[in-house]
Write an enzyme that holds these catalytic residues in place. Structure first.
Site, PDB file in Angstrom:
ATOM      1  N   GLU A   1      49.058  39.632  46.857  1.00  0.00           N
ATOM      2  CA  GLU A   1      48.293  38.584  47.293  1.00  0.00           C
ATOM      3  C   GLU A   1      47.297  37.779  46.265  1.00  0.00           C
ATOM      4  O   GLU A   1      46.495  37.706  46.149  1.00  0.00           O
ATOM      5  CB  GLU A   1      47.048  39.357  48.200  1.00  0.00           C
ATOM      6  CG  GLU A   1      47.647  40.217  49.262  1.00  0.00           C
ATOM      7  CD  GLU A   1      46.739  40.775  50.085  1.00  0.00           C
ATOM      8  OE1 GLU A   1      46.880  40.944  51.477  1.00  0.00           O
ATOM      9  OE2 GLU A   1      45.543  41.094  49.841  1.00  0.00           O
TER      10      GLU A   1
ATOM     11  N   HIS B   1      43.050  38.982  43.024  1.00  0.00           N
ATOM     12  CA  HIS B   1      42.113  40.162  43.421  1.00  0.00           C
ATOM     13  C   HIS B   1      41.224  40.302  42.270  1.00  0.00           C
ATOM     14  O   HIS B   1      40.902  41.633  41.950  1.00  0.00           O
ATOM     15  CB  HIS B   1      42.627  41.419  43.949  1.00  0.00           C
ATOM     16  CG  HIS B   1      42.882  41.228  45.458  1.00  0.00           C
ATOM     17  ND1 HIS B   1      42.267  41.184  46.463  1.00  0.00           N
ATOM     18  CD2 HIS B   1      44.281  41.021  46.051  1.00  0.00           C
ATOM     19  CE1 HIS B   1      42.700  41.128  47.688  1.00  0.00           C
ATOM     20  NE2 HIS B   1      44.390  41.036  47.282  1.00  0.00           N
TER      21      HIS B   1
ATOM     22  N   ASP C   1      38.725  44.427  41.677  1.00  0.00           N
ATOM     23  CA  ASP C   1      38.913  43.532  42.753  1.00  0.00           C
ATOM     24  C   ASP C   1      38.027  42.335  42.775  1.00  0.00           C
ATOM     25  O   ASP C   1      37.126  42.044  41.969  1.00  0.00           O
ATOM     26  CB  ASP C   1      39.105  44.283  44.217  1.00  0.00           C
ATOM     27  CG  ASP C   1      40.183  43.618  45.161  1.00  0.00           C
ATOM     28  OD1 ASP C   1      40.058  42.571  45.234  1.00  0.00           O
ATOM     29  OD2 ASP C   1      40.935  44.540  45.420  1.00  0.00           O
TER      30      ASP C   1
END
Ligand code: ACM
Length: 536
Positions: free
Chosen positions: A314, A251, A178
């Site tokens: 995201e 990420h 991440d």
């Protein structure tokens, strides 16, 4: 028997038929196992032998106190029959996975002390006579563990696997990469762990900028490939497939901090110390896709899992739009938009995984962009709609909606609770989650592989807190995944009150049903309750 232990089995088995009488293991415990059940016999011998002090040793079928019988050739089945009679115990199943589930149910029939690591004096290893016929409702009963935002040593993962196996989970999804770290050794790209596996600092609470207060303490760690192979084998012996996640294209700041040439910016980025959604994606250029394929090939060499998770959530595309190099690449391909380039990027990963016989798994955003293979699996996290849409489009789905499967949210309202990302998924919310309840049609519901709980760890800094957030809600989610017929919540709570004795014997820092113990409360210090988001 004084305690009606048959009413404490968690998750609840499909059929339990009590018989009169009881049976006790006495040393030496003879074990007979079918050819093909040797690994399960070894597990029983090692684990129950250690906990009970009884000597488990091979015996012939006629005299054995424990028989492990393979009854068929349905390799995919997790079904089992467990029979305890006055003469002994027999577990029969079509495949080793069923024998493993039968073994973990057998442990629930025995005194909870079998979850200790050494025998207590004076415990009789007695259980009631019974016939249990059992099979799971869903084939995917998962738990996702984020080991990036806060790292846990390998022993914690092994311990967590024990706890998942106790509850008949069969997938451990490890979120390995991440913005805040890279936790898997990749031999072709050593800087991923040299640079990417640590950060100087961590934002306090759900800090979302570098300017928010930070703790000033370095944090990091990673698993070597040998560590991960050990974890995979340990899980497999307990019926659990470890599904690795390598997050792309967003990420991924730890990756681009280690190798800026795979990022989008001319200025270097650092491993993130705070949380939220970053624009620092990997770039989709051929040199990066080639590197990602090398990384994924190493990941596949560690994890035999048929599924490989590539994230996909995201990932705002601004930096792709703003990069001259990426725009030139788009023009060379005749691709008109960053969104279409995203489709192309996903399609390359999907094709690569398919070539290697693996199924791509992604968070539900990937449905929006497309580029999937027919075998791709969608994890529905932004509610249930993504899962419904994906299933209706013919993809298999795993239901992992924020409410109520995100166990980083608080278990109750009120300031007694410790640090959590928001309000709230109570034990009852988790237990009463019914994935079919709002489903539009039966046909596409058949695409639901199962359910999964999530333990994101932005605000779960240590292992004790991890267990507090996970348990007992994971016991409830286990039952959603396993038990075709659930109790009402009050009956479940009664059953759970006894089941918690097993977690006590194992030493789990769970949240008691009546609320946190004094030392589990958030107080006013670093674990103060500060919910940022509200799920309801
Ligand atoms: C997610 O929680 N962003 C998958």
């Amino acid at each position: 028997m004084s305690l009606d232990i048959l009413n404490t089995l968690t998750p609840k088995p499909a059929h339990v038929a009590a018989q009169p009488g009881s049976f006790a293991f006495t040393s030496p415990v003879g074990v007979w196992a079918d050819a093909g059940a040797g690994d399960v016999a070894a597990l029983v011998q090692a684990e129950l032998g250690r906990a009970t002090g009884l000597a488990f040793q091979p015996a012939d079928a006629a005299t054995a106190q424990l028989v492990l019988r393979l009854t068929g050739d349905d390799a995919a089945s997790e079904r089992y029959t467990l029979r305890v009679s006055g003469r002994g115990v027999e577990i029969a199943a079509p495949a080793p996975a069923g024998l493993i589930h039968g073994y973990f149910t057998l442990r629930q029939l025995l005194p909870a002390a079998n979850w200790r690591a050494a025998p207590l004096p004076g415990v009789a290893w007695r259980m009631p006579c019974v016939t249990i016929e059992d099979a799971p409702r869903f084939g995917w009963r998962g738990c996702m563990l984020d080991v990036v935002r806060h790292f846990s040593p390998k022993q914690t993962i092994l311990r967590f696997i024990d706890l998942l196996a106790m509850h008949h989970f069969n997938r451990l999804h490890l979120h390995l990469t991440d913005d805040q770290g890279w936790r898997v050794e990749i031999k072709a790209f050593p800087k991923l762990t040299e640079i990417g596996a640590h950060r100087p600092n961590t934002g306090l609470g759900f800090a979302t900028t570098a300017a928010d207060p930070h703790d000033g303490t370095p944090h990091g760690g990673y698993y070597t490939q040998d560590d991960l192979r050990e974890i995979v084998a340990y899980a497999a012996a307990r019926g659990i497939t470890v599904v690795p996640e390598i997050e792309l294209p967003g990420h991924a700041r730890a990756l681009t901090a280690a190798y800026p040439e795979f990022g989008c910016l001319d200025t270097p980025v650092e491993v993130a110390t705070y949380f939220g959604i970053s624009r620092d994606l990997v770039n989709p250029l051929p040199r990066t896709v080639a590197a990602l394929e090398t990384i994924l090939a190493e990941v596949m060499s560690i994890f035999p899992s048929p599924w490989l998770h590539v994230g996909g959530d995201e990932a705002p595309l601004d930096h792709w739009r703003n990069s001259a190099e990426i725009r030139d690449y788009m023009a060379s391909l005749g691709i008109a938009s960053a969104e279409a380039l995203r489709t192309h990027f996903t399609a390359q990963l999907a094709a690569f995984l398919e070539t290697h016989g693996r199924r791509m798994v992604g968070w539900d955003e990937i449905i929006h962009y497309g580029g999937l293979a027919p075998s791709s699996v969608i994890m529905s996290w932004r509610g249930e709609r993504g899962g419904m849409k994906a299933a209706q489009a013919g993809y298999d789905v795993v239901m992992a909606p924020v409410f109520p499967t995100y166990l980083d949210y608080a278990q109750d309202e009120g300031t007694d609770e410790p640090l959590a990302i928001g309000l709230g998924a109570t034990l009852e919310d988790v237990y009463t989650y019914e994935p079919s309840a709002r489903w539009p049609d039966q046909d596409s519901f058949a695409r639901v592989l199962g359910v999964q709980c999530q333990l994101w760890r932005e605000v779960i800094p240590d292992d004790a807190h991890l267990e507090y957030m996970a348990f007992p809600r994971a016991c409830a989610l286990a039952e959603v995944g396993w038990s075709a017929q659930r109790d009402d919540f009050a009956a479940f709570q009664q059953r759970l009150a006894h089941h918690l004795q097993r977690l006590d014997a194992y030493g789990v820092n769970y949240r008691p049903l009546a609320g946190p113990r004094p030392w589990q409360k958030g107080g006013t210090g670093r674990k103060a309750y500060q919910p940022r988001f509200n799920l309801k």
